[in-house]
Design an enzyme around this catalytic site. Structure first.
Site, PDB file in Angstrom:
ATOM      1  N   GLU A 179      -2.515   7.944  -4.476  1.00  0.00           N
ATOM      2  CA  GLU A 179      -3.049   7.227  -5.742  1.00  0.00           C
ATOM      3  C   GLU A 179      -4.542   7.497  -5.737  1.00  0.00           C
ATOM      4  O   GLU A 179      -4.932   7.422  -7.024  1.00  0.00           O
ATOM      5  CB  GLU A 179      -2.931   5.886  -5.681  1.00  0.00           C
ATOM      6  CG  GLU A 179      -3.427   4.861  -4.765  1.00  0.00           C
ATOM      7  CD  GLU A 179      -3.167   3.339  -4.785  1.00  0.00           C
ATOM      8  OE1 GLU A 179      -1.882   2.803  -4.857  1.00  0.00           O
ATOM      9  OE2 GLU A 179      -4.144   2.696  -5.096  1.00  0.00           O
TER      10      GLU A 179
ATOM     11  N   HIS B  69      -1.316   0.186  -9.736  1.00  0.00           N
ATOM     12  CA  HIS B  69      -1.982  -0.695  -9.030  1.00  0.00           C
ATOM     13  C   HIS B  69      -2.406  -1.891  -9.750  1.00  0.00           C
ATOM     14  O   HIS B  69      -3.671  -2.008  -9.794  1.00  0.00           O
ATOM     15  CB  HIS B  69      -3.052  -0.053  -7.923  1.00  0.00           C
ATOM     16  CG  HIS B  69      -3.312  -0.935  -6.750  1.00  0.00           C
ATOM     17  ND1 HIS B  69      -3.634   0.114  -5.594  1.00  0.00           N
ATOM     18  CD2 HIS B  69      -3.421  -1.990  -6.442  1.00  0.00           C
ATOM     19  CE1 HIS B  69      -3.827  -0.695  -4.654  1.00  0.00           C
ATOM     20  NE2 HIS B  69      -3.993  -2.034  -5.294  1.00  0.00           N
TER      21      HIS B  69
ATOM     22  N   ARG C 201       0.863  -1.061  -0.099  1.00  0.00           N
ATOM     23  CA  ARG C 201       0.025  -0.034   0.003  1.00  0.00           C
ATOM     24  C   ARG C 201       1.028   1.236   0.020  1.00  0.00           C
ATOM     25  O   ARG C 201       1.885   1.231   0.492  1.00  0.00           O
ATOM     26  CB  ARG C 201      -1.054  -0.042   1.152  1.00  0.00           C
ATOM     27  CG  ARG C 201      -2.125  -0.905   1.240  1.00  0.00           C
ATOM     28  CD  ARG C 201      -3.187  -0.469   0.027  1.00  0.00           C
ATOM     29  NE  ARG C 201      -4.257  -1.342   0.102  1.00  0.00           N
ATOM     30  CZ  ARG C 201      -4.321  -2.312  -0.673  1.00  0.00           C
ATOM     31  NH1 ARG C 201      -3.432  -2.842  -1.742  1.00  0.00           N
ATOM     32  NH2 ARG C 201      -5.518  -3.100  -0.578  1.00  0.00           N
TER      33      ARG C 201
HETATM   34  P1  NAI Z   1      -1.356 -11.476   4.571  1.00  0.00           P
HETATM   35  O1  NAI Z   1      -2.261 -10.883   5.590  1.00  0.00           O
HETATM   36  O2  NAI Z   1      -1.039 -12.877   3.847  1.00  0.00           O
HETATM   37  O3  NAI Z   1       0.367 -11.010   4.919  1.00  0.00           O
HETATM   38  C1  NAI Z   1       0.525  -9.910   5.408  1.00  0.00           C
HETATM   39  C2  NAI Z   1       1.695 -10.090   6.334  1.00  0.00           C
HETATM   40  O4  NAI Z   1       2.364  -8.646   6.850  1.00  0.00           O
HETATM   41  C3  NAI Z   1       1.810 -10.973   7.357  1.00  0.00           C
HETATM   42  O5  NAI Z   1       3.077 -11.687   7.402  1.00  0.00           O
HETATM   43  C4  NAI Z   1       1.813 -10.132   8.748  1.00  0.00           C
HETATM   44  O6  NAI Z   1       2.344 -10.696   9.757  1.00  0.00           O
HETATM   45  C5  NAI Z   1       2.857  -9.127   8.216  1.00  0.00           C
HETATM   46  N1  NAI Z   1       2.621  -7.747   8.816  1.00  0.00           N
HETATM   47  C6  NAI Z   1       1.407  -7.299   9.587  1.00  0.00           C
HETATM   48  N2  NAI Z   1       2.068  -6.022  10.069  1.00  0.00           N
HETATM   49  C7  NAI Z   1       3.205  -5.876   9.958  1.00  0.00           C
HETATM   50  C8  NAI Z   1       4.177  -5.177  10.272  1.00  0.00           C
HETATM   51  N3  NAI Z   1       3.792  -3.929  11.314  1.00  0.00           N
HETATM   52  N4  NAI Z   1       5.637  -5.135   9.950  1.00  0.00           N
HETATM   53  C9  NAI Z   1       6.006  -6.024   8.844  1.00  0.00           C
HETATM   54  N5  NAI Z   1       5.009  -7.160   8.610  1.00  0.00           N
HETATM   55  C10 NAI Z   1       3.659  -7.073   9.053  1.00  0.00           C
HETATM   56  O7  NAI Z   1      -1.546 -10.427   3.144  1.00  0.00           O
HETATM   57  P2  NAI Z   1      -1.210 -10.740   1.633  1.00  0.00           P
HETATM   58  O8  NAI Z   1      -2.362 -11.273   0.928  1.00  0.00           O
HETATM   59  O9  NAI Z   1       0.171 -11.218   1.569  1.00  0.00           O
HETATM   60  O10 NAI Z   1      -1.059  -9.159   1.278  1.00  0.00           O
HETATM   61  C11 NAI Z   1      -0.260  -8.299   1.634  1.00  0.00           C
HETATM   62  C12 NAI Z   1      -0.473  -6.896   1.359  1.00  0.00           C
HETATM   63  O11 NAI Z   1      -0.475  -6.711  -0.174  1.00  0.00           O
HETATM   64  C13 NAI Z   1      -1.968  -6.538   1.624  1.00  0.00           C
HETATM   65  O12 NAI Z   1      -2.304  -5.909   2.820  1.00  0.00           O
HETATM   66  C14 NAI Z   1      -2.345  -5.282   0.565  1.00  0.00           C
HETATM   67  O13 NAI Z   1      -2.141  -4.202   1.178  1.00  0.00           O
HETATM   68  C15 NAI Z   1      -1.363  -5.599  -0.451  1.00  0.00           C
HETATM   69  N6  NAI Z   1      -1.974  -6.013  -1.946  1.00  0.00           N
HETATM   70  C16 NAI Z   1      -1.762  -5.352  -2.891  1.00  0.00           C
HETATM   71  C17 NAI Z   1      -2.176  -5.722  -4.200  1.00  0.00           C
HETATM   72  C18 NAI Z   1      -1.893  -5.042  -5.472  1.00  0.00           C
HETATM   73  O14 NAI Z   1      -2.583  -5.036  -6.476  1.00  0.00           O
HETATM   74  N7  NAI Z   1      -0.867  -4.162  -5.672  1.00  0.00           N
HETATM   75  C19 NAI Z   1      -3.170  -6.708  -4.243  1.00  0.00           C
HETATM   76  C20 NAI Z   1      -3.205  -7.578  -2.920  1.00  0.00           C
HETATM   77  C21 NAI Z   1      -2.541  -7.244  -2.069  1.00  0.00           C
END
Ligand code: NAI
Length: 334
Positions: A263, A295, A234
Protein backbone atom coordinates in the site's frame (compact mmCIF):
# COMPACT_ATOMS: atom_id res chain seq x y z
CA UNK A 1 11.24 21.86 19.93
CA UNK A 2 11.22 21.74 16.13
CA UNK A 3 9.35 18.74 14.76
CA UNK A 4 9.43 17.64 11.12
CA UNK A 5 6.12 15.95 10.32
CA UNK A 6 5.92 13.64 7.31
CA UNK A 7 3.22 12.17 5.06
CA UNK A 8 0.94 15.00 6.09
CA UNK A 9 -2.41 15.69 4.51
CA UNK A 10 -4.66 18.71 5.24
CA UNK A 11 -6.44 16.82 8.03
CA UNK A 12 -3.12 16.05 9.78
CA UNK A 13 -2.20 19.74 9.71
CA UNK A 14 -5.61 20.73 11.03
CA UNK A 15 -5.69 18.34 13.99
CA UNK A 16 -1.99 18.68 14.94
CA UNK A 17 -2.10 22.48 14.69
CA UNK A 18 -5.17 22.49 16.92
CA UNK A 19 -3.44 20.24 19.49
CA UNK A 20 -0.41 22.57 19.41
CA UNK A 21 -2.54 25.70 19.92
CA UNK A 22 -0.34 26.81 22.80
CA UNK A 23 2.58 26.84 20.34
CA UNK A 24 4.86 24.69 22.50
CA UNK A 25 6.50 23.15 19.43
CA UNK A 26 7.43 24.38 15.99
CA UNK A 27 5.66 22.01 13.61
CA UNK A 28 7.13 21.78 10.11
CA UNK A 29 4.78 19.89 7.79
CA UNK A 30 6.03 17.84 4.86
CA UNK A 31 3.74 16.14 2.36
CA UNK A 32 6.51 13.75 1.36
CA UNK A 33 6.97 10.33 2.86
CA UNK A 34 9.88 9.99 5.25
CA UNK A 35 12.54 7.67 3.88
CA UNK A 36 16.25 7.69 3.25
CA UNK A 37 15.86 10.14 0.35
CA UNK A 38 13.74 12.70 2.20
CA UNK A 39 15.42 12.41 5.62
CA UNK A 40 17.64 15.43 4.86
CA UNK A 41 14.56 17.69 5.07
CA UNK A 42 14.52 17.08 8.85
CA UNK A 43 17.53 19.43 9.20
CA UNK A 44 17.03 21.58 12.29
CA UNK A 45 14.46 19.27 13.89
CA UNK A 46 14.96 17.37 17.14
CA UNK A 47 12.02 15.11 16.43
CA UNK A 48 10.33 13.61 13.39
CA UNK A 49 6.70 12.60 13.33
CA UNK A 50 5.92 9.71 10.99
CA UNK A 51 2.93 7.75 9.70
CA UNK A 52 2.37 4.15 8.70
CA UNK A 53 3.98 4.14 5.26
CA UNK A 54 7.08 6.15 6.15
CA UNK A 55 10.17 3.95 5.91
CA UNK A 56 12.21 4.20 9.09
CA UNK A 57 14.84 1.61 8.27
CA UNK A 58 18.39 1.68 9.65
CA UNK A 59 19.66 3.89 6.83
CA UNK A 60 16.94 6.50 7.35
CA UNK A 61 17.52 6.46 11.11
CA UNK A 62 21.28 6.95 10.68
CA UNK A 63 20.65 9.98 8.47
CA UNK A 64 18.16 11.43 10.93
CA UNK A 65 20.51 10.84 13.82
CA UNK A 66 23.30 12.62 11.95
CA UNK A 67 21.03 15.66 11.63
CA UNK A 68 20.40 15.74 15.39
CA UNK A 69 17.00 14.02 15.44
CA UNK A 70 16.54 12.14 18.73
CA UNK A 71 12.82 11.30 18.81
CA UNK A 72 10.66 9.36 16.36
CA UNK A 73 7.06 10.20 17.22
CA UNK A 74 4.74 7.80 15.38
CA UNK A 75 1.19 8.91 14.64
CA UNK A 76 0.15 5.26 14.68
CA UNK A 77 -0.28 2.34 17.03
CA UNK A 78 1.65 -0.02 14.73
CA UNK A 79 5.45 0.29 14.66
CA UNK A 80 6.39 -2.41 12.15
CA UNK A 81 7.82 0.26 9.83
CA UNK A 82 10.58 1.24 12.29
CA UNK A 83 13.87 -0.62 12.73
CA UNK A 84 13.67 -0.62 16.53
CA UNK A 85 17.07 -2.28 16.99
CA UNK A 86 18.73 0.45 14.92
CA UNK A 87 16.87 3.15 16.86
CA UNK A 88 17.97 1.61 20.17
CA UNK A 89 21.58 1.32 18.99
CA UNK A 90 21.53 5.01 18.04
CA UNK A 91 19.91 6.00 21.34
CA UNK A 92 16.86 7.40 19.56
CA UNK A 93 13.54 7.34 21.41
CA UNK A 94 10.51 5.94 19.58
CA UNK A 95 7.06 6.97 20.74
CA UNK A 96 3.67 5.92 19.39
CA UNK A 97 -0.04 6.37 19.93
CA UNK A 98 -0.92 3.07 21.59
CA UNK A 99 -4.65 3.66 21.62
CA UNK A 100 -6.64 6.36 19.90
CA UNK A 101 -9.93 4.82 19.04
CA UNK A 102 -10.29 1.06 18.88
CA UNK A 103 -13.93 1.81 18.07
CA UNK A 104 -12.96 3.57 14.84
CA UNK A 105 -11.12 0.52 13.48
CA UNK A 106 -13.56 -2.06 14.88
CA UNK A 107 -16.57 -0.21 13.47
CA UNK A 108 -14.92 0.06 10.05
CA UNK A 109 -14.24 -3.67 10.19
CA UNK A 110 -17.93 -4.26 10.86
CA UNK A 111 -18.80 -1.92 7.96
CA UNK A 112 -16.74 -4.16 5.65
CA UNK A 113 -18.45 -7.30 7.00
CA UNK A 114 -21.94 -5.85 6.54
CA UNK A 115 -21.21 -4.41 3.11
CA UNK A 116 -19.76 -7.66 1.77
CA UNK A 117 -22.45 -9.82 3.34
CA UNK A 118 -25.39 -7.80 2.03
CA UNK A 119 -23.62 -6.60 -1.16
CA UNK A 120 -24.35 -2.96 -0.35
CA UNK A 121 -21.59 -1.79 -2.72
CA UNK A 122 -23.32 -3.53 -5.62
CA UNK A 123 -26.82 -2.47 -4.55
CA UNK A 124 -25.69 1.17 -4.40
CA UNK A 125 -24.52 1.09 -8.01
CA UNK A 126 -27.49 -0.91 -9.27
CA UNK A 127 -30.12 1.38 -7.81
CA UNK A 128 -28.42 4.44 -9.27
CA UNK A 129 -28.65 2.75 -12.69
CA UNK A 130 -32.34 2.06 -12.22
CA UNK A 131 -31.68 -1.66 -11.70
CA UNK A 132 -33.78 -2.92 -8.82
CA UNK A 133 -33.23 -6.66 -9.44
CA UNK A 134 -32.14 -8.64 -6.39
CA UNK A 135 -30.34 -11.52 -8.12
CA UNK A 136 -26.77 -11.69 -6.88
CA UNK A 137 -27.48 -9.68 -3.73
CA UNK A 138 -28.41 -12.61 -1.48
CA UNK A 139 -26.78 -12.37 1.95
CA UNK A 140 -26.86 -14.46 5.10
CA UNK A 141 -28.01 -13.66 8.62
CA UNK A 142 -25.00 -12.77 10.74
CA UNK A 143 -26.91 -14.06 13.73
CA UNK A 144 -25.67 -17.58 14.47
CA UNK A 145 -22.54 -17.28 12.28
CA UNK A 146 -19.10 -18.08 13.64
CA UNK A 147 -16.61 -15.20 13.67
CA UNK A 148 -12.90 -15.88 14.19
CA UNK A 149 -10.94 -13.01 15.71
CA UNK A 150 -7.16 -13.21 15.34
CA UNK A 151 -5.49 -10.80 17.75
CA UNK A 152 -7.63 -9.89 20.74
CA UNK A 153 -6.14 -6.63 21.97
CA UNK A 154 -8.02 -3.36 22.02
CA UNK A 155 -9.40 -3.47 18.47
CA UNK A 156 -10.02 -7.22 18.33
CA UNK A 157 -11.93 -7.04 21.63
CA UNK A 158 -14.06 -4.15 20.43
CA UNK A 159 -14.85 -5.98 17.17
CA UNK A 160 -15.67 -9.20 19.07
CA UNK A 161 -18.07 -7.27 21.32
CA UNK A 162 -19.96 -5.85 18.35
CA UNK A 163 -20.15 -9.21 16.59
CA UNK A 164 -21.33 -10.92 19.78
CA UNK A 165 -24.05 -8.25 19.82
CA UNK A 166 -25.21 -9.49 16.41
CA UNK A 167 -25.61 -12.94 17.92
CA UNK A 168 -22.44 -14.40 16.38
CA UNK A 169 -20.44 -17.16 18.01
CA UNK A 170 -16.94 -15.75 18.59
CA UNK A 171 -13.76 -17.82 18.36
CA UNK A 172 -10.48 -16.17 19.30
CA UNK A 173 -6.79 -16.72 18.76
CA UNK A 174 -3.97 -14.68 20.35
CA UNK A 175 -0.83 -15.42 22.36
CA UNK A 176 -2.58 -14.25 25.51
CA UNK A 177 -6.16 -14.50 26.67
CA UNK A 178 -8.13 -11.25 27.02
CA UNK A 179 -10.68 -11.80 29.81
CA UNK A 180 -12.99 -9.29 28.10
CA UNK A 181 -13.53 -11.85 25.35
CA UNK A 182 -14.06 -14.81 27.59
CA UNK A 183 -16.62 -12.71 29.48
CA UNK A 184 -18.45 -12.28 26.17
CA UNK A 185 -18.61 -16.04 25.78
CA UNK A 186 -15.83 -16.13 23.18
CA UNK A 187 -13.77 -19.30 23.09
CA UNK A 188 -9.99 -19.28 22.60
CA UNK A 189 -8.97 -22.05 20.22
CA UNK A 190 -5.78 -22.98 18.35
CA UNK A 191 -5.37 -21.15 15.03
CA UNK A 192 -6.09 -24.21 12.83
CA UNK A 193 -9.40 -24.75 14.63
CA UNK A 194 -10.35 -21.08 14.27
CA UNK A 195 -9.56 -21.15 10.54
CA UNK A 196 -11.45 -24.38 9.95
CA UNK A 197 -14.56 -23.37 11.92
CA UNK A 198 -15.15 -19.69 11.13
CA UNK A 199 -17.56 -18.22 8.58
CA UNK A 200 -15.83 -14.85 8.97
CA UNK A 201 -12.16 -14.41 9.89
CA UNK A 202 -10.99 -10.95 10.96
CA UNK A 203 -7.37 -9.97 11.56
CA UNK A 204 -6.44 -7.69 14.47
CA UNK A 205 -2.86 -8.71 15.25
CA UNK A 206 0.24 -6.57 14.70
CA UNK A 207 2.58 -7.25 11.80
CA UNK A 208 5.57 -9.13 13.20
CA UNK A 209 7.89 -11.76 11.71
CA UNK A 210 5.42 -14.35 13.12
CA UNK A 211 2.33 -12.82 11.54
CA UNK A 212 3.78 -11.95 8.10
CA UNK A 213 1.68 -13.97 5.62
CA UNK A 214 -0.12 -15.65 8.52
CA UNK A 215 -2.92 -16.03 6.00
CA UNK A 216 -1.16 -17.63 3.06
CA UNK A 217 -2.23 -20.25 0.51
CA UNK A 218 -1.96 -23.08 3.04
CA UNK A 219 -4.02 -21.23 5.65
CA UNK A 220 -6.66 -20.28 3.09
CA UNK A 221 -6.94 -23.91 1.99
CA UNK A 222 -7.83 -24.96 5.54
CA UNK A 223 -10.63 -22.43 5.87
CA UNK A 224 -14.31 -23.11 5.22
CA UNK A 225 -15.17 -22.89 1.54
CA UNK A 226 -16.75 -19.48 0.90
CA UNK A 227 -15.29 -17.91 4.05
CA UNK A 228 -15.21 -14.12 4.44
CA UNK A 229 -11.78 -12.70 5.27
CA UNK A 230 -11.34 -9.18 6.64
CA UNK A 231 -8.01 -7.46 7.19
CA UNK A 232 -7.85 -4.10 8.92
CA UNK A 233 -4.53 -4.84 10.67
CA UNK A 234 -1.50 -4.64 8.38
CA UNK A 235 -1.36 -5.62 4.72
CA UNK A 236 1.43 -8.17 4.90
CA UNK A 237 -0.48 -10.37 7.35
CA UNK A 238 -2.28 -11.63 4.23
CA UNK A 239 -0.49 -13.01 1.17
CA UNK A 240 -2.42 -11.03 -1.44
CA UNK A 241 -1.41 -13.29 -4.35
CA UNK A 242 -2.70 -16.33 -2.47
CA UNK A 243 -5.92 -14.43 -1.75
CA UNK A 244 -6.40 -13.77 -5.47
CA UNK A 245 -5.98 -17.49 -6.21
CA UNK A 246 -8.44 -18.41 -3.44
CA UNK A 247 -10.97 -15.89 -4.78
CA UNK A 248 -10.63 -17.32 -8.29
CA UNK A 249 -11.24 -20.86 -7.04
CA UNK A 250 -14.16 -19.82 -4.84
CA UNK A 251 -12.41 -21.02 -1.68
CA UNK A 252 -12.47 -17.44 -0.44
CA UNK A 253 -16.06 -16.21 -0.63
CA UNK A 254 -15.37 -12.55 0.00
CA UNK A 255 -12.53 -10.30 1.04
CA UNK A 256 -12.52 -6.95 2.79
CA UNK A 257 -9.23 -5.11 3.00
CA UNK A 258 -8.38 -1.80 4.58
CA UNK A 259 -4.68 -2.53 4.30
CA UNK A 260 -2.55 -4.02 1.55
CA UNK A 261 0.96 -5.38 1.52
CA UNK A 262 2.20 -2.89 -1.09
CA UNK A 263 0.00 0.00 0.00
CA UNK A 264 2.92 2.39 0.53
CA UNK A 265 2.98 3.13 -3.21
CA UNK A 266 -0.79 3.58 -3.43
CA UNK A 267 -2.68 4.75 -0.40
CA UNK A 268 -3.34 8.25 0.98
CA UNK A 269 -3.04 9.86 -2.47
CA UNK A 270 -5.27 10.61 -5.44
CA UNK A 271 -3.96 8.35 -8.21
CA UNK A 272 -7.13 8.52 -10.29
CA UNK A 273 -5.28 10.05 -13.25
CA UNK A 274 -2.52 7.46 -13.31
CA UNK A 275 -2.20 3.86 -14.41
CA UNK A 276 -2.06 1.20 -11.70
CA UNK A 277 1.22 -0.71 -11.92
CA UNK A 278 0.44 -3.25 -9.22
CA UNK A 279 -1.18 -6.17 -11.06
CA UNK A 280 -2.15 -8.03 -7.89
CA UNK A 281 -3.95 -4.97 -6.54
CA UNK A 282 -5.57 -4.32 -9.92
CA UNK A 283 -6.80 -7.94 -10.05
CA UNK A 284 -8.27 -7.64 -6.55
CA UNK A 285 -10.33 -4.68 -7.72
CA UNK A 286 -11.97 -6.76 -10.46
CA UNK A 287 -13.76 -9.13 -8.08
CA UNK A 288 -17.38 -8.28 -7.21
CA UNK A 289 -16.86 -9.88 -3.78
CA UNK A 290 -13.85 -7.77 -2.78
CA UNK A 291 -13.92 -4.38 -1.12
CA UNK A 292 -10.77 -2.38 -0.58
CA UNK A 293 -10.63 0.82 1.44
CA UNK A 294 -7.42 2.83 1.54
CA UNK A 295 -6.31 2.44 5.16
CA UNK A 296 -9.17 4.56 6.44
CA UNK A 297 -10.33 2.42 9.37
CA UNK A 298 -8.74 4.86 11.84
CA UNK A 299 -10.22 7.90 10.12
CA UNK A 300 -12.74 9.40 12.52
CA UNK A 301 -12.76 12.81 14.18
CA UNK A 302 -12.32 11.20 17.59
CA UNK A 303 -9.33 9.17 16.43
CA UNK A 304 -7.61 12.12 14.70
CA UNK A 305 -8.11 14.26 17.79
CA UNK A 306 -6.66 11.54 20.03
CA UNK A 307 -3.73 10.90 17.64
CA UNK A 308 -2.84 14.61 17.59
CA UNK A 309 -3.18 15.02 21.36
CA UNK A 310 -1.16 11.88 22.18
CA UNK A 311 1.52 12.89 19.68
CA UNK A 312 1.80 16.30 21.35
CA UNK A 313 1.97 14.56 24.75
CA UNK A 314 4.84 12.41 23.43
CA UNK A 315 6.64 15.56 22.21
CA UNK A 316 6.06 17.40 25.52
CA UNK A 317 7.30 14.45 27.55
CA UNK A 318 10.39 14.07 25.40
CA UNK A 319 11.17 17.80 25.68
CA UNK A 320 10.91 17.55 29.47
CA UNK A 321 12.35 14.09 30.20
CA UNK A 322 14.15 12.83 27.08
CA UNK A 323 11.63 9.98 26.60
CA UNK A 324 8.29 9.81 24.83
CA UNK A 325 5.27 9.35 27.07
CA UNK A 326 4.32 6.18 25.17
CA UNK A 327 7.63 4.56 24.31
CA UNK A 328 8.08 1.64 21.94
CA UNK A 329 10.90 -0.48 23.23
CA UNK A 330 13.10 -2.91 21.37
CA UNK A 331 11.63 -5.76 23.47
CA UNK A 332 8.37 -5.29 21.58
CA UNK A 333 9.85 -7.07 18.56
CA UNK A 334 8.48 -10.52 19.21
P1 NAI B 1 -3.11 -4.46 20.61
O1 NAI B 1 -1.65 -4.43 20.88
O2 NAI B 1 -4.06 -3.95 21.64
O3 NAI B 1 -3.56 -5.96 20.23
C1 NAI B 1 -2.83 -6.80 19.39
C2 NAI B 1 -3.28 -8.23 19.63
O4 NAI B 1 -2.59 -9.08 18.71
C3 NAI B 1 -2.96 -8.77 21.04
O5 NAI B 1 -4.04 -9.56 21.46
C4 NAI B 1 -1.75 -9.64 20.80
O6 NAI B 1 -1.63 -10.66 21.77
C5 NAI B 1 -2.12 -10.21 19.44
N1 NAI B 1 -1.00 -10.85 18.74
C6 NAI B 1 0.32 -10.57 18.82
N2 NAI B 1 1.01 -11.48 18.08
C7 NAI B 1 0.10 -12.33 17.55
C8 NAI B 1 0.21 -13.48 16.73
N3 NAI B 1 1.40 -13.94 16.32
N4 NAI B 1 -0.93 -14.12 16.38
C9 NAI B 1 -2.14 -13.67 16.80
N5 NAI B 1 -2.29 -12.59 17.59
C10 NAI B 1 -1.18 -11.92 17.96
O7 NAI B 1 -3.30 -3.67 19.23
P2 NAI B 1 -4.61 -2.97 18.66
O8 NAI B 1 -4.68 -1.56 19.10
O9 NAI B 1 -5.79 -3.85 18.90
O10 NAI B 1 -4.27 -2.95 17.10
C11 NAI B 1 -4.13 -4.15 16.36
C12 NAI B 1 -3.49 -3.83 15.02
O11 NAI B 1 -4.41 -3.09 14.23
C13 NAI B 1 -2.25 -2.90 15.13
O12 NAI B 1 -1.08 -3.64 15.36
C14 NAI B 1 -2.22 -2.25 13.78
O13 NAI B 1 -1.38 -2.99 12.92
C15 NAI B 1 -3.67 -2.33 13.28
N6 NAI B 1 -4.28 -1.01 13.16
C16 NAI B 1 -4.88 -0.68 11.97
C17 NAI B 1 -5.48 0.55 11.79
C18 NAI B 1 -6.16 0.93 10.51
O14 NAI B 1 -6.48 2.13 10.32
N7 NAI B 1 -6.44 0.01 9.61
C19 NAI B 1 -5.45 1.55 12.86
C20 NAI B 1 -4.86 1.07 14.11
C21 NAI B 1 -4.28 -0.16 14.22
Amino acid sequence: MQVAIYSTRPYDREFLTRANAAGRHELVFHEAKLDVDTAATAEGAQAVCAFVNDRLNAETLHRLHGLGVRLIALRSAGFNHVDLSAAAALGMAVGRVPEYSPHAVAEHTVALVLTLNRKIHRAYNRVREGNFALEGLLGQDLHGRTVGVIGTGKIGACFARIMAGFGCRVLAFAPEVNPELTALGARYVPLPELLASSDIVSLHCPLTPQTRHLIDGDALATMKRGVMLINTSRGAVVDARAAVDALKSGQLGSLGLDVYEEEADLFFRDLSNTVLHDDVFARLLTFPNVIVTGHQAFFTEEALTAIAETTLANLDHFAAHGQALHMVSVERIV
